[in-house]
Design a protein around this motif. Structure first.
Motif, PDB file in Angstrom:
ATOM      1  N   TYR A 173      -6.963  -5.294  -5.758  1.00 17.71           N
ATOM      2  CA  TYR A 173      -8.460  -5.665  -4.837  1.00 17.71           C
ATOM      3  C   TYR A 173      -7.117  -5.157  -3.658  1.00 17.71           C
ATOM      4  O   TYR A 173      -5.943  -5.812  -3.665  1.00 17.71           O
ATOM      5  CB  TYR A 173      -7.945  -7.258  -4.718  1.00 17.71           C
ATOM      6  N   VAL A 174      -7.533  -4.184  -2.459  1.00 17.31           N
ATOM      7  CA  VAL A 174      -6.518  -3.636  -1.512  1.00 17.31           C
ATOM      8  C   VAL A 174      -7.741  -3.652  -0.448  1.00 17.31           C
ATOM      9  O   VAL A 174      -9.000  -3.682  -0.035  1.00 17.31           O
ATOM     10  CB  VAL A 174      -6.279  -2.102  -1.742  1.00 17.31           C
ATOM     11  N   GLU A 175      -6.571  -2.686   0.761  1.00 18.26           N
ATOM     12  CA  GLU A 175      -7.614  -2.790   1.654  1.00 18.26           C
ATOM     13  C   GLU A 175      -7.369  -0.842   2.171  1.00 18.26           C
ATOM     14  O   GLU A 175      -6.641  -0.815   2.396  1.00 18.26           O
ATOM     15  CB  GLU A 175      -6.134  -2.637   3.277  1.00 18.26           C
ATOM     16  N   ILE A 176      -9.251  -0.675   2.352  1.00 20.84           N
ATOM     17  CA  ILE A 176      -9.637   0.620   2.217  1.00 20.84           C
ATOM     18  C   ILE A 176      -9.350   0.841   3.946  1.00 20.84           C
ATOM     19  O   ILE A 176     -10.579   0.062   4.215  1.00 20.84           O
ATOM     20  CB  ILE A 176     -10.304   0.887   2.238  1.00 20.84           C
ATOM     21  N   PRO A 177      -9.065   1.756   4.194  1.00 18.46           N
ATOM     22  CA  PRO A 177      -8.148   2.060   5.490  1.00 18.46           C
ATOM     23  C   PRO A 177     -10.073   2.191   6.158  1.00 18.46           C
ATOM     24  O   PRO A 177     -10.243   3.962   5.242  1.00 18.46           O
ATOM     25  CB  PRO A 177      -7.614   3.693   5.594  1.00 18.46           C
ATOM     26  N   HIS A 204     -12.733   0.587   5.423  1.00 19.14           N
ATOM     27  CA  HIS A 204     -14.186   0.496   4.207  1.00 19.14           C
ATOM     28  C   HIS A 204     -13.522  -1.052   4.277  1.00 19.14           C
ATOM     29  O   HIS A 204     -14.222  -1.189   3.925  1.00 19.14           O
ATOM     30  CB  HIS A 204     -14.027   1.114   3.593  1.00 19.14           C
ATOM     31  N   GLY A 205     -12.774  -1.133   4.699  1.00 14.49           N
ATOM     32  CA  GLY A 205     -12.786  -2.784   4.608  1.00 14.49           C
ATOM     33  C   GLY A 205     -11.711  -3.101   3.440  1.00 14.49           C
ATOM     34  O   GLY A 205     -11.407  -2.268   2.417  1.00 14.49           O
ATOM     35  N   ALA A 259     -11.345   3.316  -3.280  1.00 18.54           N
ATOM     36  CA  ALA A 259     -11.053   4.649  -2.388  1.00 18.54           C
ATOM     37  C   ALA A 259     -11.992   6.216  -2.583  1.00 18.54           C
ATOM     38  O   ALA A 259     -11.845   6.436  -2.393  1.00 18.54           O
ATOM     39  CB  ALA A 259     -10.060   4.199  -2.238  1.00 18.54           C
ATOM     40  N   PHE A 260     -11.554   5.894  -3.891  1.00 20.10           N
ATOM     41  CA  PHE A 260     -11.575   7.679  -4.390  1.00 20.10           C
ATOM     42  C   PHE A 260     -13.438   8.174  -4.292  1.00 20.10           C
ATOM     43  O   PHE A 260     -13.925   8.801  -3.913  1.00 20.10           O
ATOM     44  CB  PHE A 260     -11.301   7.743  -5.449  1.00 20.10           C
ATOM     45  N   LEU A 271      -8.385   9.110   0.814  1.00 17.58           N
ATOM     46  CA  LEU A 271      -9.321   8.121   1.052  1.00 17.58           C
ATOM     47  C   LEU A 271      -8.260   7.703  -0.089  1.00 17.58           C
ATOM     48  O   LEU A 271      -7.620   5.990   0.632  1.00 17.58           O
ATOM     49  CB  LEU A 271     -10.489   7.609   1.630  1.00 17.58           C
ATOM     50  N   LEU A 272      -8.406   7.664  -1.331  1.00 17.36           N
ATOM     51  CA  LEU A 272      -7.323   7.386  -2.276  1.00 17.36           C
ATOM     52  C   LEU A 272      -5.562   7.556  -1.468  1.00 17.36           C
ATOM     53  O   LEU A 272      -4.505   6.258  -1.828  1.00 17.36           O
ATOM     54  CB  LEU A 272      -7.887   7.847  -3.981  1.00 17.36           C
TER      55      LEU A 272
END
Length: 445
Positions: free
Chosen positions: A230-234, A236-237, A244-245, A252-253
């Motif tokens: 569980y991460v923050e995707i620039p 995309h929240g 991300a990929f 983006l990844l």
């Protein structure tokens, strides 16, 4: 000794024996001849001729037996030209041809002339003996030079072959550099052919995400990032890492991993499912050891605990299986790293390195299966392989600190892997500095 007047040359009476020849060739040799009939001497005895031989020529001598030159004079009728001229009653005109100089006779044990030089183009034995080591050295150096040139040209051939066929992608963010070298390795779950996987990556999911970092102190560490982290995707929240990929591709990844770890990605490498199978087959199969027996209905793979030689398709199923693994996605990351390390071990073995056919097969399989950032060169891929091998040999591979394997944040995201927020900052710092230990990389949750 008195000779009778009737003595004449050629008679049956014996001649006096000549004196012994001189031992020194430079001393005069003296030979005494009796006079012919009709000659006389002042002493009333037969006239004798005494000659001195010096260096092969005959000269009169007045130093023998106290005789004068006049005593040694030959009669006018004497002619040494023929025997007939000396017979009684026969007259002829005296004729004395010039005498030819005789070759000097060297005394025993003395050398009077130098040895003839060896024929042109024929080395003396000493020179030939000394030249053999030089010839052997030149031959060895020539063979070594030829071997080095062959290796260089073969390397250039393989390098050109890889650069021509490998896929390229716009992946790097251009962020400020951080110490050390960092590679991001993504395994695409595309089931299409390798060419399609390389030509377009949007819409695919990243089944495997690996972060390889080689610190400035030389330590190489391989970290598996669970795809459900569980991460923050620039832009995309917050969501799962593999989203991300699928939403923004490699670029983006890369940005998402950089935000998570604080490390700038220097190079990006992507490999599809088909690529894994091709690379494993390219090295001639690999040996895998896993101490767990399972039969996975989703992948169709049945595995008996122990070590087995497997081909490309079997290695792929082994790396993808997770439903029958008690650790789920964490167990799968362990098997993925095992496949990678086993493949590299085989690729760097003499069985492949000294086999040109294997090298070409591996180069073709790798080039067709891989997609890299546009700045990456073949040398960067080789450094990646060496760093992966180094991390595996040092046991520095694992996962970041995990707080939960079934964290559900809500919002339709589903079950995720939550990292330990209290331990991850020190973990990323240790990764950057190359100070992590195998215990730091062991799952603890």
């Amino acid at each position: 000794m008195t000779l009778p007047p009737s003595f004449s040359p050629g008679s049956s009476q014996p001649r006096p024996a000549p004196e012994d020849p001189p031992k020194n060739p430079q001393q005069a040799s003296q030979v005494t001849y009796p006079a012919f009939p009709g000659s006389s001497s002042a002493a009333g005895r037969p006239d004798l001729r005494t000659a001195v031989v010096v260096g092969g020529s005959t000269t009169p001598s007045t130093q023998r037996q106290g005789l004068s030159y006049a005593d040694l004079a030959l009669p006018a009728a004497y002619a040494p030209g023929s025997a007939a001229s000396h017979r009684p009653g026969t007259s002829s005109t005296p004729s004395t041809p010039p005498a030819k100089p005789a070759s000097p006779r060297p005394a025993p044990g003395l050398v009077t002339s130098p040895k003839s030089p060896p024929p042109a183009g024929r080395p003396r034995s000493g020179v030939a003996t000394r030249s053999w080591p030089k010839r052997i050295l030149i031959t060895i150096l020539t063979l070594l030079l030829a071997l080095v040139l062959a290796i260089v040209f073969w390397g250039l051939f393989l390098n050109n072959r890889v650069n021509t066929n490998i896929g390229r992608a716009d992946a790097l963010s251009g962020a400020a550099d951080t110490p050390g070298t960092t590679w991001l390795i993504a395994g695409s779950d595309s089931r299409e052919g390798t060419a399609e996987a390389n030509s377009g990556v949007e819409g695919q999911r990243s089944d495997t995400i690996l972060l390889l970092h080689q610190a400035t102190n030389g330590t190489a560490i391989l970290v598996s990032l669970p795809r459900d982290t569980y991460v923050e995707i620039p832009g995309h929240g917050r969501n799962k890492l593999n989203a991300a990929f699928s939403e923004g591709g490699p670029a983006l990844l890369v940005s998402t991993v950089e935000g998570l770890t604080g490390l700038t990605i220097d190079h990006y490498v992507q490999i599809g499912f088909n690529g894994v199978s091709q690379v494993v087959d390219g090295v001639g199969g690999i040996n895998l050891c896993w101490d767990q027996t399972f039969s996975d209905r989703m992948s169709g793979l049945s595995w008996q605990a122990g070590c087995h030689d497997v081909d490309g398709p079997t290695a792929l199923l082994f790396a993808r299986m997770r439903y029958s693994d008690p650790l789920g996605d964490i167990g799968r990351t362990q098997r993925q790293r095992l496949v990678i390390s086993s493949t590299l071990k085989k690729a760097l073995s003499p069985e492949v390195l000294i086999n040109p056919a294997r090298q070409v097969a591996l180069a073709d399989a790798g080039a067709a299966a891989l997609t890299v950032d546009r700045s990456a060169q073949t040398i960067d891929i080789a450094r990646l392989a060496l760093a992966l091998r180094k991390a595996g040999d040092g046991g520095l591979q694992g996962v970041p600190p995990i707080a939960s394997l079934g964290y559900n944040p809500g919002g339709g995201v589903g079950s995720t892997v939550k990292l330990d927020e209290n331990r991850t900052p020190a973990f990323w710092e240790g990764l950057r500095n190359g100070t992590l230990t195998p215990a730091d990389l062991t799952p603890q949750f």
